[in-house]
Design a protein around this motif. Structure first.
Motif, PDB file in Angstrom:
ATOM      1  N   LEU A  20     -44.439   8.525  39.454  1.00 26.89           N
ATOM      2  CA  LEU A  20     -45.064   8.276  38.152  1.00 26.89           C
ATOM      3  C   LEU A  20     -45.498   9.581  37.492  1.00 26.89           C
ATOM      4  CD1 LEU A  20     -47.188   5.094  38.947  1.00 26.89           C
ATOM      5  CD2 LEU A  20     -45.397   5.260  37.193  1.00 26.89           C
ATOM      6  N   VAL A  26     -43.232   3.974  33.266  1.00 29.91           N
ATOM      7  CA  VAL A  26     -43.087   2.890  34.240  1.00 29.91           C
ATOM      8  C   VAL A  26     -41.621   2.506  34.389  1.00 29.91           C
ATOM      9  CG1 VAL A  26     -43.612   0.455  34.678  1.00 29.91           C
ATOM     10  CG2 VAL A  26     -45.417   2.003  33.899  1.00 29.91           C
ATOM     11  N   THR A  27     -40.901   2.493  33.290  1.00 29.71           N
ATOM     12  CA  THR A  27     -39.488   2.079  33.339  1.00 29.71           C
ATOM     13  C   THR A  27     -38.668   3.046  34.191  1.00 29.71           C
ATOM     14  OG1 THR A  27     -39.668   1.078  31.142  1.00 29.71           O
ATOM     15  CG2 THR A  27     -37.446   1.593  31.955  1.00 29.71           C
ATOM     16  N   GLN A  37     -40.243  -3.513  37.053  1.00 25.17           N
ATOM     17  CA  GLN A  37     -41.404  -2.960  36.370  1.00 25.17           C
ATOM     18  C   GLN A  37     -42.671  -3.710  36.766  1.00 25.17           C
ATOM     19  OE1 GLN A  37     -41.045  -2.056  32.150  1.00 25.17           O
ATOM     20  NE2 GLN A  37     -38.805  -1.894  32.315  1.00 25.17           N
ATOM     21  N   SER A  38     -42.537  -5.004  37.007  1.00 31.63           N
ATOM     22  CA  SER A  38     -43.702  -5.794  37.405  1.00 31.63           C
ATOM     23  C   SER A  38     -44.227  -5.326  38.764  1.00 31.63           C
ATOM     24  CB  SER A  38     -43.317  -7.274  37.466  1.00 31.63           C
ATOM     25  OG  SER A  38     -44.394  -8.041  37.999  1.00 31.63           O
ATOM     26  N   SER A  41     -45.939  -1.997  38.374  1.00 32.36           N
ATOM     27  CA  SER A  41     -47.256  -2.148  37.744  1.00 32.36           C
ATOM     28  C   SER A  41     -48.294  -2.620  38.759  1.00 32.36           C
ATOM     29  CB  SER A  41     -47.171  -3.123  36.570  1.00 32.36           C
ATOM     30  OG  SER A  41     -46.350  -2.612  35.548  1.00 32.36           O
ATOM     31  N   LYS A  42     -47.881  -3.514  39.652  1.00 34.16           N
ATOM     32  CA  LYS A  42     -48.804  -3.961  40.697  1.00 34.16           C
ATOM     33  C   LYS A  42     -49.181  -2.804  41.622  1.00 34.16           C
ATOM     34  CE  LYS A  42     -47.244  -8.789  40.767  1.00 34.16           C
ATOM     35  NZ  LYS A  42     -46.555  -9.854  41.539  1.00 34.16           N
ATOM     36  N   LEU A  44     -49.259   0.335  40.801  1.00 36.23           N
ATOM     37  CA  LEU A  44     -50.146   1.212  40.041  1.00 36.23           C
ATOM     38  C   LEU A  44     -51.577   0.666  40.047  1.00 36.23           C
ATOM     39  CD1 LEU A  44     -50.712   3.628  38.264  1.00 36.23           C
ATOM     40  CD2 LEU A  44     -49.811   2.338  36.296  1.00 36.23           C
ATOM     41  N   ASN A  45     -51.705  -0.650  39.905  1.00 38.88           N
ATOM     42  CA  ASN A  45     -53.047  -1.247  39.941  1.00 38.88           C
ATOM     43  C   ASN A  45     -53.701  -1.039  41.312  1.00 38.88           C
ATOM     44  OD1 ASN A  45     -53.005  -2.153  37.276  1.00 38.88           O
ATOM     45  ND2 ASN A  45     -52.026  -4.110  37.818  1.00 38.88           N
ATOM     46  N   ARG A  58     -51.744   4.571  28.808  1.00 35.78           N
ATOM     47  CA  ARG A  58     -50.517   4.304  28.053  1.00 35.78           C
ATOM     48  C   ARG A  58     -50.628   4.915  26.659  1.00 35.78           C
ATOM     49  NH1 ARG A  58     -47.192   0.681  30.552  1.00 35.78           N
ATOM     50  NH2 ARG A  58     -48.135  -0.545  32.254  1.00 35.78           N
ATOM     51  N   LEU A  63     -46.744   7.434  29.740  1.00 38.71           N
ATOM     52  CA  LEU A  63     -47.994   7.501  30.482  1.00 38.71           C
ATOM     53  C   LEU A  63     -48.576   8.906  30.430  1.00 38.71           C
ATOM     54  CD1 LEU A  63     -47.021   5.473  33.693  1.00 38.71           C
ATOM     55  CD2 LEU A  63     -48.230   4.639  31.660  1.00 38.71           C
TER      56      LEU A  63
END
Length: 322
Positions: A20, A26-27, A37-38, A41-42, A44-45, A58, A63
């Motif tokens: 990242l 993200v893509t 991507q989903s 994202s998880k 990253l969280n 964002r 980013l």
């Protein structure tokens, strides 16, 4: 270092963070990591929760790393490189290695063995450092506890000896470099030479002489002495010394006889006016052996050094005692 806290961290998340930081998208990061991507994202969280920082904001251009993320970016590549190295099988490149090895050797090996292997070894591994020490009664302990890497010692092929080849300390391995036999040295014009010329050189004549003896690993007796003691015979050892050259010097200036491995005898004769005569009775050979600890059996650097030492020993030396 708090290992309990570290154990709760998914180290894969650090790879995600590095990608990242490099892609700042993200893509693109998801594509590199072969994730949706989903899923990214998880991850990253989870990173944000673990590190207690937003890490990225964002923007219209992708980013933007936070100050904490930028700080992590300075140390993370090296940390990941170190983790990567931990996962790789061990390797050894002689031409570039700067490894440091320690070796303990009996004194006679400095003349009979090290000249053959030190040159080829350093020619192929010019940056390698090899420290050598004298072999003593503490050397076995040092091998067991990693204070030295290798040992070269004389081990007796005799069941009554204190230094039998197959009676090594736990965990030690060995490879025989070559076998040797015992011979005798006396000074020029020694009276025993006349007995030899008359054919009167025998065990009785040998035992009637006074002997100079080199102490081995703190002991005054060699396997030869145990062999003689089995038939209630004993040498008259008048002088004990700590080294071979000292014994050769005493032998050259007295009527004492010096019994020693044949491979060292000619080195002593190059320095002193000494005559070599055979041991006047049958006796089992000894062996020069390379010793190491079993924990290094498959370690590439150790294996390479062992192979270099063994392969550098001249065939003529290996056959000399046969």
């Amino acid at each position: 270092m708090n290992l309990d806290n570290l154990a709760r961290i998914d180290l894969n998340l650090l790879v995600t963070l590095q990608v990242l930081l490099e892609e700042q998208s993200v893509t693109r990061a998801a594509n590199r990591l072969h994730l949706s991507q989903s899923a990214l994202s998880k991850s990253l969280n989870r990173l944000r929760d673990t590190l207690d920082d937003p890490l990225f904001q964002r923007t219209a251009h992708g980013l933007k790393p936070t100050a904490h993320a930028l700080a992590l970016g300075k140390v993370l590549p090296q940390a990941l490189q170190n983790l990567y190295q931990l996962t790789q099988p061990p390797s050894f490149e002689p031409a570039t290695s700067q490894r440091h090895f320690a070796l303990a050797m009996v004194e006679s090996a400095y003349e009979t063995l090290i000249p053959y292997f030190i040159g080829p070894l350093l020619q192929q591994a010019p940056n390698l450092k090899l420290d050598s020490y004298g072999w003593n009664e503490k050397s076995i302990y040092d091998l067991q506890h990693g204070q030295i890497d290798f040992g070269i010692a004389g081990r007796d092929i005799h069941p009554q000896s204190q230094f039998k080849i197959d009676d090594l300390a736990d965990g030690l391995e060995y490879q025989t470099l070559f076998n040797d036999k015992q011979v005798c040295l006396v000074r020029q014009n020694h009276p025993i030479l006349q007995a030899l010329s008359r054919g009167d050189w025998n065990k009785e004549a040998y035992l009637a002489l006074s002997h100079v003896q080199v102490r081995c690993e703190g002991n005054d007796w060699w396997a030869l002495d145990y062999h003689l003691a089995n038939t209630n015979h004993h040498r008259r050892i008048s002088t004990t010394v700590p080294d071979f050259y000292g014994a050769a010097s005493i032998c050259a200036h007295t009527d004492l006889i010096f019994t020693l491995p044949s491979s060292f005898a000619h080195h002593a004769q190059n320095l002193y006016s000494l005559v070599q005569i055979p041991l006047p009775f049958e006796f089992m050979p000894m062996a020069y052996v390379l010793l190491w600890h079993e924990r290094n059996n498959q370690e590439p650097g150790h294996k390479w050094v062992r192979e270099m030492i063994f392969n550098s020993i001249p065939k003529a030396l290996m056959l000399a005692a046969h």
